[in-house]
Design a protein around this motif. Structure first.
Motif, PDB file in Angstrom:
ATOM      1  N   SER A   1     -87.393 -34.295  39.734  1.00 24.11           N
ATOM      2  CA  SER A   1     -88.464 -35.270  39.874  1.00 24.11           C
ATOM      3  C   SER A   1     -89.095 -35.226  41.250  1.00 24.11           C
ATOM      4  CB  SER A   1     -87.933 -36.684  39.583  1.00 24.11           C
ATOM      5  OG  SER A   1     -86.847 -37.000  40.429  1.00 24.11           O
ATOM      6  N   ALA A   2     -88.382 -34.661  42.219  1.00 27.20           N
ATOM      7  CA  ALA A   2     -88.939 -34.538  43.562  1.00 27.20           C
ATOM      8  C   ALA A   2     -89.626 -33.203  43.765  1.00 27.20           C
ATOM      9  CB  ALA A   2     -87.831 -34.718  44.605  1.00 27.20           C
ATOM     10  N   THR A   3     -89.109 -32.128  43.168  1.00 32.25           N
ATOM     11  CA  THR A   3     -89.631 -30.788  43.440  1.00 32.25           C
ATOM     12  C   THR A   3     -90.761 -30.377  42.504  1.00 32.25           C
ATOM     13  OG1 THR A   3     -87.923 -29.790  42.022  1.00 32.25           O
ATOM     14  CG2 THR A   3     -87.401 -30.041  44.372  1.00 32.25           C
ATOM     15  N   ARG A   4     -90.790 -30.900  41.275  1.00 30.64           N
ATOM     16  CA  ARG A   4     -91.812 -30.476  40.302  1.00 30.64           C
ATOM     17  C   ARG A   4     -92.390 -31.690  39.574  1.00 30.64           C
ATOM     18  NH1 ARG A   4     -90.154 -25.330  36.851  1.00 30.64           N
ATOM     19  NH2 ARG A   4     -92.416 -25.468  36.502  1.00 30.64           N
ATOM     20  N   TYR A   5     -92.748 -32.683  40.346  1.00 31.10           N
ATOM     21  CA  TYR A   5     -93.183 -33.970  39.809  1.00 31.10           C
ATOM     22  C   TYR A   5     -94.394 -33.832  38.887  1.00 31.10           C
ATOM     23  CZ  TYR A   5     -94.815 -38.842  39.920  1.00 31.10           C
ATOM     24  OH  TYR A   5     -95.236 -40.094  39.578  1.00 31.10           O
ATOM     25  N   ALA A   6     -95.467 -33.209  39.381  1.00 32.31           N
ATOM     26  CA  ALA A   6     -96.697 -33.123  38.597  1.00 32.31           C
ATOM     27  C   ALA A   6     -96.486 -32.335  37.311  1.00 32.31           C
ATOM     28  CB  ALA A   6     -97.806 -32.493  39.435  1.00 32.31           C
ATOM     29  N   ASP A   7     -95.727 -31.243  37.386  1.00 29.66           N
ATOM     30  CA  ASP A   7     -95.438 -30.447  36.192  1.00 29.66           C
ATOM     31  C   ASP A   7     -94.660 -31.273  35.173  1.00 29.66           C
ATOM     32  OD1 ASP A   7     -96.674 -28.270  37.339  1.00 29.66           O
ATOM     33  OD2 ASP A   7     -94.811 -27.373  38.051  1.00 29.66           O
ATOM     34  N   GLN A   8     -93.710 -32.058  35.659  1.00 26.73           N
ATOM     35  CA  GLN A   8     -92.883 -32.869  34.768  1.00 26.73           C
ATOM     36  C   GLN A   8     -93.719 -33.937  34.063  1.00 26.73           C
ATOM     37  OE1 GLN A   8     -89.647 -35.298  36.525  1.00 26.73           O
ATOM     38  NE2 GLN A   8     -88.297 -34.205  35.125  1.00 26.73           N
ATOM     39  N   VAL A   9     -94.620 -34.585  34.814  1.00 21.58           N
ATOM     40  CA  VAL A   9     -95.483 -35.603  34.209  1.00 21.58           C
ATOM     41  C   VAL A   9     -96.403 -34.976  33.165  1.00 21.58           C
ATOM     42  CG1 VAL A   9     -97.358 -37.227  34.657  1.00 21.58           C
ATOM     43  CG2 VAL A   9     -95.371 -37.166  36.179  1.00 21.58           C
ATOM     44  N   ALA A  10     -96.992 -33.821  33.486  1.00 17.11           N
ATOM     45  CA  ALA A  10     -97.892 -33.158  32.540  1.00 17.11           C
ATOM     46  C   ALA A  10     -97.165 -32.784  31.253  1.00 17.11           C
ATOM     47  CB  ALA A  10     -98.507 -31.920  33.193  1.00 17.11           C
ATOM     48  N   LEU A  11     -95.953 -32.247  31.379  1.00 16.75           N
ATOM     49  CA  LEU A  11     -95.186 -31.888  30.196  1.00 16.75           C
ATOM     50  C   LEU A  11     -94.770 -33.132  29.416  1.00 16.75           C
ATOM     51  CD1 LEU A  11     -93.770 -29.856  28.389  1.00 16.75           C
ATOM     52  CD2 LEU A  11     -91.850 -29.835  29.991  1.00 16.75           C
TER      53      LEU A  11
END
Length: 357
Positions: free
Chosen positions: A224-234
């Motif tokens: 959640s800290a390193t790939r936040y935007a990718d996680q939200v988009a997915l």
């Protein structure tokens, strides 16, 4: 066969692994087997776990360096599980001593549930208290919330193993299989837990206990800290998949969940639109028909109604009314605060296009 098999994936997590394992050994329930799933560690994590096995034979170490992502690693664990319940635990978290006992009691009270999670205390790298992670309680609330956010904190979860086998549940896979092939998705990482729990929740098979089951450690290596935007988009992709599946299961017209999502504790900018009250009425009607009317569902819908405006003044006024009737959970507070402060320098902003039926 142990009553509970615990899946503990690790890759270069030596710093906190010993504490994580010790917290399992300190459980008031003793009928368990800990499956440490090593994903090719090079920092001594596997050797540390093997040393723990020497002291406690209930701890087993299995290496799967070629597993495809966290989904593949956890599925390797499910293949070797042999138990009544399978429990998740992360290599940097700490179980509360009564975690297993509380969850087993919840399964007794909720015989139709396949997955049960709970609340968490947030701590830093030194174990100092940072706050709490609040998750929805009540089967109906968890089911409804699943269309708009991950309804279960993965590291708190326990699942009925026979039901997983019967339903064909695996991480990353569409096991609902109610959509045509071109609308089905696979999720190998970043949000594999949301994909799994969301599908179970759509079926009404998930719940959370109100007790705090773990201490969840926040640090710079959390996804959640390193790939936040990718996680939200997915996560939005998964929300739309779950909504389509829910509507197909109940013969309901499809609606876009994006305006009502709070993935990552934020609201999405949906094509610049400022008011979704009409869309809310369509969505709320579908949820009442699909899940059945209940106080828990209405609690969830009141929050979704509140955030159906993107006008700052209207949102703040609605939030005040909401707070007069309910104690907002931390992700609910975060979503409102995010939108009200999104223009400040350094604030993340994620915009999405509406999806057509």
């Amino acid at each position: 066969m142990a009553k509970i098999d615990i899946l503990l994936p690790v890759k270069n997590g030596k710093d906190f692994l010993a504490e994580a394992i010790d917290s399992v050994r300190a459980q008031t329930v003793t009928d368990w087997r800990l499956l440490v799933l090593d994903h090719g560690s090079t920092d001594g994590s596997r050797e540390l776990a093997e040393a723990c096995h020497v002291r406690d034979a209930r701890i087993e170490v299995h290496s799967f360096p070629q597993a495809q992502g966290l989904s593949g690693l956890l599925n390797c664990g499910l293949e070797i599980a042999d138990c009544e319940y399978v429990m998740r635990h992360d290599a940097d978290d700490v179980c509360m001593p009564d975690r297993m006992a509380v969850t087993l009691a919840a399964f007794e009270a909720l015989p139709d549930c396949v997955a049960i999670g709970g609340q968490a205390e947030l701590v830093d790298t030194t174990g100092q208290h940072l706050g709490n992670m609040d998750m929805p309680v009540g089967v109906a609330r968890v089911s409804a919330a699943s269309l708009f956010r991950n309804p279960v904190a993965h590291p708190t979860a326990m699942l009925r193993f026979d039901a997983l086998t019967r339903l064909g549940v695996r991480y990353g896979a569409d096991f609902l299989k109610v959509l045509p092939a071109h609308q089905s998705i696979e999720v190998s990482n970043l949000a594999e837990d949301y994909f799994l729990f969301g599908q179970l929740a759509v079926l009404g098979r998930c719940a959370n206990v109100p007790q705090r089951l773990i201490r969840y450690r926040l640090h710079g290596n959390n996804v959640s800290a390193t790939r936040y935007a990718d996680q939200v988009a997915l996560s939005l992709v998964i929300s739309r998949f779950l909504t389509r599946s829910f509507c197909a299961l109940h013969g309901l017209p499809w609606f876009d969940p994006a305006p009502f999502c709070n993935h990552g504790g934020l609201l999405l900018d949906v094509d610049g639109q400022m008011n979704f009250d009409a869309e809310f009425e369509t969505m709320a009607g579908a949820l009442r028909r699909g899940f059945g009317a209940s106080p828990d569902l209405e609690r969830e819908l009141r929050f979704r109604k509140m955030i159906s405006t993107r006008n700052e003044a209207a949102l703040l006024w609605r939030y005040g009314r909401f707070r007069s009737a309910h104690v907002p959970e931390n992700d609910e507070r975060s979503a409102v605060r995010y939108w009200l402060s999104r223009r400040l320098p350094g604030k993340r902003r994620i915009s999405v296009a509406p999806e057509l039926a």
